[in-house]
Design an enzyme around this catalytic site. Sequence first.
Site, PDB file in Angstrom:
ATOM      1  N   ARG A  55       0.845  -1.185   0.000  1.00 58.56           N
ATOM      2  CA  ARG A  55       0.000   0.000   0.000  1.00 58.56           C
ATOM      3  C   ARG A  55       0.884   1.240   0.000  1.00 58.56           C
ATOM      4  O   ARG A  55       2.009   1.218   0.500  1.00 58.56           O
ATOM      5  CB  ARG A  55      -0.903   0.013   1.234  1.00 58.56           C
ATOM      6  CG  ARG A  55      -1.817  -1.201   1.348  1.00 58.56           C
ATOM      7  CD  ARG A  55      -2.585  -1.189   2.664  1.00 58.56           C
ATOM      8  NE  ARG A  55      -3.446  -2.358   2.800  1.00 58.56           N
ATOM      9  CZ  ARG A  55      -3.091  -3.505   3.382  1.00 58.56           C
ATOM     10  NH1 ARG A  55      -1.864  -3.631   3.884  1.00 58.56           N
ATOM     11  NH2 ARG A  55      -3.940  -4.519   3.467  1.00 58.56           N
TER      12      ARG A  55
ATOM     13  N   LYS B  84      -1.465  -2.814   8.367  1.00 52.44           N
ATOM     14  CA  LYS B  84      -2.583  -2.398   9.213  1.00 52.44           C
ATOM     15  C   LYS B  84      -2.623  -3.228  10.494  1.00 52.44           C
ATOM     16  O   LYS B  84      -2.309  -4.407  10.502  1.00 52.44           O
ATOM     17  CB  LYS B  84      -3.900  -2.581   8.457  1.00 52.44           C
ATOM     18  CG  LYS B  84      -4.063  -1.662   7.255  1.00 52.44           C
ATOM     19  CD  LYS B  84      -5.403  -1.906   6.586  1.00 52.44           C
ATOM     20  CE  LYS B  84      -5.629  -0.956   5.429  1.00 52.44           C
ATOM     21  NZ  LYS B  84      -6.937  -1.190   4.760  1.00 52.44           N
TER      22      LYS B  84
ATOM     23  N   HIS C 152      -2.950   2.839  -6.006  1.00 52.62           N
ATOM     24  CA  HIS C 152      -3.459   1.507  -5.672  1.00 52.62           C
ATOM     25  C   HIS C 152      -3.550   0.617  -6.905  1.00 52.62           C
ATOM     26  O   HIS C 152      -3.593  -0.614  -6.785  1.00 52.62           O
ATOM     27  CB  HIS C 152      -4.829   1.631  -5.000  1.00 52.62           C
ATOM     28  CG  HIS C 152      -5.047   0.618  -3.916  1.00 52.62           C
ATOM     29  ND1 HIS C 152      -4.304   0.593  -2.747  1.00 52.62           N
ATOM     30  CD2 HIS C 152      -5.909  -0.426  -3.819  1.00 52.62           C
ATOM     31  CE1 HIS C 152      -4.708  -0.409  -1.991  1.00 52.62           C
ATOM     32  NE2 HIS C 152      -5.674  -1.049  -2.618  1.00 52.62           N
TER      33      HIS C 152
ATOM     34  N   ARG D  70      -0.822  -1.794  -7.050  1.00 45.85           N
ATOM     35  CA  ARG D  70      -1.079  -2.937  -6.166  1.00 45.85           C
ATOM     36  C   ARG D  70      -1.992  -3.943  -6.869  1.00 45.85           C
ATOM     37  O   ARG D  70      -1.753  -5.153  -6.811  1.00 45.85           O
ATOM     38  CB  ARG D  70      -1.711  -2.428  -4.870  1.00 45.85           C
ATOM     39  CG  ARG D  70      -2.013  -3.493  -3.816  1.00 45.85           C
ATOM     40  CD  ARG D  70      -2.384  -2.786  -2.515  1.00 45.85           C
ATOM     41  NE  ARG D  70      -3.062  -3.633  -1.553  1.00 45.85           N
ATOM     42  CZ  ARG D  70      -2.453  -4.409  -0.665  1.00 45.85           C
ATOM     43  NH1 ARG D  70      -1.127  -4.465  -0.643  1.00 45.85           N
ATOM     44  NH2 ARG D  70      -3.150  -5.115   0.208  1.00 45.85           N
TER      45      ARG D  70
ATOM     46  N   HIS E  60      -3.431  -9.363   3.270  1.00 45.47           N
ATOM     47  CA  HIS E  60      -4.874  -9.486   3.473  1.00 45.47           C
ATOM     48  C   HIS E  60      -5.167 -10.449   4.625  1.00 45.47           C
ATOM     49  O   HIS E  60      -4.598 -11.534   4.689  1.00 45.47           O
ATOM     50  CB  HIS E  60      -5.558 -10.014   2.217  1.00 45.47           C
ATOM     51  CG  HIS E  60      -5.692  -8.992   1.134  1.00 45.47           C
ATOM     52  ND1 HIS E  60      -5.904  -9.324  -0.191  1.00 45.47           N
ATOM     53  CD2 HIS E  60      -5.667  -7.632   1.175  1.00 45.47           C
ATOM     54  CE1 HIS E  60      -5.987  -8.223  -0.914  1.00 45.47           C
ATOM     55  NE2 HIS E  60      -5.845  -7.192  -0.113  1.00 45.47           N
TER      56      HIS E  60
ATOM     57  N   TYR F 184      -8.916 -10.567  -7.226  1.00 46.06           N
ATOM     58  CA  TYR F 184      -7.886 -10.476  -8.264  1.00 46.06           C
ATOM     59  C   TYR F 184      -7.819 -11.718  -9.149  1.00 46.06           C
ATOM     60  O   TYR F 184      -6.954 -11.807 -10.016  1.00 46.06           O
ATOM     61  CB  TYR F 184      -6.513 -10.248  -7.626  1.00 46.06           C
ATOM     62  CG  TYR F 184      -6.403  -8.949  -6.885  1.00 46.06           C
ATOM     63  CD1 TYR F 184      -6.385  -7.735  -7.575  1.00 46.06           C
ATOM     64  CD2 TYR F 184      -6.339  -8.915  -5.497  1.00 46.06           C
ATOM     65  CE1 TYR F 184      -6.297  -6.538  -6.894  1.00 46.06           C
ATOM     66  CE2 TYR F 184      -6.249  -7.718  -4.811  1.00 46.06           C
ATOM     67  CZ  TYR F 184      -6.230  -6.535  -5.516  1.00 46.06           C
ATOM     68  OH  TYR F 184      -6.153  -5.348  -4.846  1.00 46.06           O
TER      69      TYR F 184
END
Length: 304
Positions: free
Chosen positions: A149, A173, A246, A249, A272, A281
């Site tokens: 990210r 995150k 993004h 990514r 993720h 994806y």
Amino acid sequence: MANVKNFLTLFIEYLQIEKNYSKYTIVGYISSIEDFERFLHVQGIKGFEDVTYPDVRIFLTEAHEKGLTRRTISKKISALRSFYKFLLREKLVKENPFLLVSLPKQDKRIPKFLYEKELEELFEVSDLSTPLGQRNQALLEFLYATGMRVSELCSLKESDLDLFLDTVLVHGKGRKQRYIPFGSFAREALDLYLQNGRRILLLKAKEPCPFIFLNQRGGPLTPRGVRYILGELVKKTSGTLHIHPHMLRHTFATHLLNEGADLRSVQELLGHSNLSSTQVYTHVSKDMLRKTYMSHHPRAHKGK
């Protein structure tokens, strides 16, 4: 509204210290809470502790009538649900009125990505004789090579790099960390930038900056700055691309899966938590779709 500032201050500290959320995520959360606070004021509701489920339904109905997208409404619900969960934990409210609210179903859209030819042209436009050009090239190569990210890229420090194994430690995150390898193109661009461009940019800094990617004044580069840089680089290409950070990514994940990478590995690389986030994806590019069709359909070629 009583104690609003106190509530928000405590919540911000919680997001920063316990959840380790990025400042951009926190800004989004606070924006949603302040939006809800304005709604409560108009409705004559005195405080967060006085909110009921019907009040929440009215708020969400108004958001829908304003034309907000499902994605935006979902973000508001998630932010406010987390806020009330925190208030409940701290015994500042008696219930969480957002627990009964389900998130709107999202439209399943195929993420936009770049084809290899488009990428190749983008990689050719930076002026590698200048510090900023060297930075831009390293930035592009690194985003595509790692799929991280933009907020993760901007927070990278030299201590996160392992140049012996060509891997980088990414701080994601929720305090989650992961290692991502990178290839020779990214390594070459990074070496040039670290040994030349970054050193020159650091000379312009008012104080030492530990972050890898710097702005033209020698300070830390921001996600907004990355968006601007990409926009300027795209202007130098011959196409009519509209690129946001993004998208690199998306491109990283799409290219890996199209070349046979397994879904679990890509999930790990992207950071993720849920496999469902990575499954978006698994679309196939139009080029690959056509090649597969032409190779395997009995009547794809006349005269076979």
